[in-house]
Design a protein around this motif. Structure first.
Motif, short mmCIF file in Angstrom:
data_model
loop_
_atom_site.label_atom_id
_atom_site.label_comp_id
_atom_site.label_asym_id
_atom_site.label_seq_id
_atom_site.Cartn_x
_atom_site.Cartn_y
_atom_site.Cartn_z
N LEU A 47 -23.50 29.24 -49.41
CA LEU A 47 -23.61 28.94 -50.84
C LEU A 47 -24.37 27.64 -51.02
N SER A 60 -31.17 36.18 -57.62
CA SER A 60 -31.71 34.87 -57.23
C SER A 60 -30.79 34.12 -56.27
N ASP A 61 -29.49 34.44 -56.32
CA ASP A 61 -28.47 33.73 -55.55
C ASP A 61 -28.42 32.25 -55.93
N ARG A 62 -28.84 31.93 -57.15
CA ARG A 62 -28.80 30.53 -57.61
C ARG A 62 -27.78 30.36 -58.72
N VAL A 122 -23.01 34.60 -59.99
CA VAL A 122 -23.38 34.18 -58.62
C VAL A 122 -22.17 33.55 -57.94
N ASN A 140 -21.63 40.81 -54.42
CA ASN A 140 -22.75 39.87 -54.31
C ASN A 140 -22.36 38.44 -54.65
N HIS A 184 -20.35 34.75 -54.66
CA HIS A 184 -19.68 33.78 -53.80
C HIS A 184 -18.33 33.49 -54.47
N ARG A 209 -17.26 35.24 -49.04
CA ARG A 209 -17.68 36.57 -49.47
C ARG A 209 -16.46 37.46 -49.32
#
Lengths: 157, 91
Positions: free
Chosen positions: A2, A34-36, A75, A100, A102, A128
């Motif tokens: 993360l 984006s995982d942001r 996210v 998906n 965190h 996860r």
């Protein structure tokens, strides 16, 4: 792993401290794929409980609709434990349904107001949770997402 | 006209990745059966063996949580919009 910016990290910890001894919960939304984690969205714990948290069902609908309209996804989904370690409980695992995301767990069991210690300590860990399986991951706190784009020298053309 | 159903990420494995699907039925229960005939396995994710809605999911008909409108017996009709969301909760 993360990757999260300092301001959002502090906001999550601050929310957990504020709501202690009840569990605090919320989401950090970001652009799909984006995982942001960019948009900090503290939520009300409708259970108002030291041992359980849940988003109010109306709040949940509004939250997902808003994210959908903005092409965002959750996210980070965070909540606090107020008397136990920052590790997903069996209940957390059974409810976890965003493969998906965190899942951030914060523990305020040793935070200052509780212990009276000057140097208090709030645990912050990320996991996860997929198909009931928990995998802890590293947390990388960056000063800002823009950091990588801030040149030390600027060339004017 | 049909009933539009919004599917959360976790259940899209049953809908070929589609975010929305269409179905029909006079009650939520009938709608779920119809959806399950087109997207096998969906019903199991929504309804328990005892025939009640899983506590892990929230279902809304036109933005109204069906827990307050009769759960699976909630009446639905063409043009309605149904949203399924995973509950966000834990201990």
């Amino acid at each position: 792993m993360l990757r999260i910016d300092r301001a959002t990290y502090d906001a999550i910890v601050g929310h957990a401290r504020d709501d202690h001894p009840d569990e605090a919960c919320g989401v950090v939304a970001g652009p799909e794929g984006s995982d942001r984690p960019e948009r900090f969205l503290p939520m009300l714990n409708a259970a108002r409980s030291p041992t359980f948290y849940e988003f109010d069902s109306g709040d949940l609908l509004r939250l997902y609709r808003e994210m959908d309209d903005r092409d965002e996804e959750p996210v980070v989904i965070y909540h606090s434990h107020t008397a136990t370690e920052a590790y997903p409980s069996r209940t957390d695992i059974s409810y976890a349904s965003e493969p998906n995301a965190h899942y951030v767990l914060v523990s305020t069991r040793e935070h200052g107001e509780r212990t009276g210690l000057a140097g208090d300590d709030v645990e912050f860990r990320s996991f996860r949770i997929v198909d009931g399986e928990v995998t802890e991951e590293e947390v990388d706190v960056v000063e800002s997402y823009l950091f990588g784009h801030s040149p030390t020298t600027v060339v004017y053309e | 006209m049909a009933i539009e159903v919004r599917i959360p990420t976790i259940l899209r494995t049953h809908t070929g990745g589609n975010k929305t699907v269409e179905g029909s039925g006079a009650t939520l229960s009938a709608l779920v059966d119809d959806l399950d005939s087109k997207h096998p396995g969906l019903k199991n994710r929504l309804v328990t063996e005892e025939g009640t809605l899983h506590r892990f999911v929230n279902v809304y008909v036109n933005d109204e949580d069906v827990r307050f409108t009769g759960a699976l017996d909630t009446a639905v009709k063409d043009g309605d919009s149904v949203t399924i969301l995973p509950a966000v909760a834990g201990g």
